[in-house]
Design an enzyme around this catalytic site. Structure first.
Site: not given
Length: 236
Positions: A11-12, A43-44, A74-76, A181, A183
């Site tokens: 993930d970011s 990332y978003g 990570c969704n993005t 997201c 997060h």
């Protein structure tokens, strides 16, 4: 590929820890490598090309570390880059994190839900197609700063309560909240407090972990160890 190889997640930043937590719960005997791409966090707010470049870099690192599977936590990155990762590593076990739009939509009781997502997820073609199935039953609310705020404020999440309250104020009558997201899992308690505990919150972490376990089982790659596994953390 051996069943003793580790499972890789990226993930970011810290958001994907929610996915890691579910993976450890379901598969406690596995070895895990968690890669936080903090050099490109969040990332978003990046362009699609930059997200793809960062995500492909993470995937390459995990493959080089002999991971038997990659969980894009990570969704993005899932919306933007998972197809490219699968094309680069055909036959490799790759799972992604998607907003739990379908489970939420199936359980709505006449009201509407609000989907909290990053701007990059909101504009992703796959997410737009998914949202098209639900019309005005799910309202999309892109959040440009929230992931970075959570990353910075992890030691005192309660301090984000005023921001969360102002963010959710237009949706006081919502029936459910979708966390789009990884997060955002860290502010679940603040969302529950805002709605007085009456609202249902959906995220995709458990679904991704279950999908990963199922695929590893099909490929006979689940760990055969009886001892508790390990987690190693890396950051760019």
């Amino acid at each position: 590929m051996s069943c003793d190889n580790p499972v890789g997640l990226f993930d970011s930043g810290v958001g994907g820890l929610s996915v890691l937590t579910e993976c450890v719960r379901l598969m406690p005997n596995e070895r895990y490598i968690y890669l936080a791409d903090r050099a490109h966090m969040p990332y978003g707010g990046l362009s699609a090309d930059d997200i793809k470049s960062a995500a492909l870099g993470c995937a390459a690192r995990l493959v080089a570390m002999n991971c038997k599977a990659i969980a894009v936590a990570c969704n993005t990155a899932t919306e933007t880059a998972i197809a490219d990762i699968r094309r680069l590593y055909p036959g490799f076990t790759v799972v992604g994190l998607e907003p739990a739009v379908k489970p939420c939509g199936a359980e709505l009781c006449g009201g509407y839900a609000v989907a909290l997502v990053t701007p990059a997820t909101a504009r992703a073609p796959g997410f737009k197609r998914l949202m098209g199935e639900y019309g005005d039953r799910i309202t999309v609310s892109p959040q440009s700063e929230l992931a970075a705020m959570i990353e910075r404020g992890l030691g005192d999440i309660g301090a984000l309560a005023p921001y969360v309250e102002s963010m959710l104020d237009p949706y006081r009558d919502a029936e459910a909240v979708i966390l789009g997201c990884s997060h955002y899992a860290f502010i679940k308690s603040l969302i529950k407090d805002f709605y007085g505990g009456r609202i249902k919150i959906y995220d995709g972490a458990c679904g991704e972990a279950e999908r990963l376990k199922a695929l590893l089982g099909q490929k006979k790659l689940l760990s055969g160890r009886t001892s508790v596994g390990t987690v190693e953390f890396f950051s760019t």
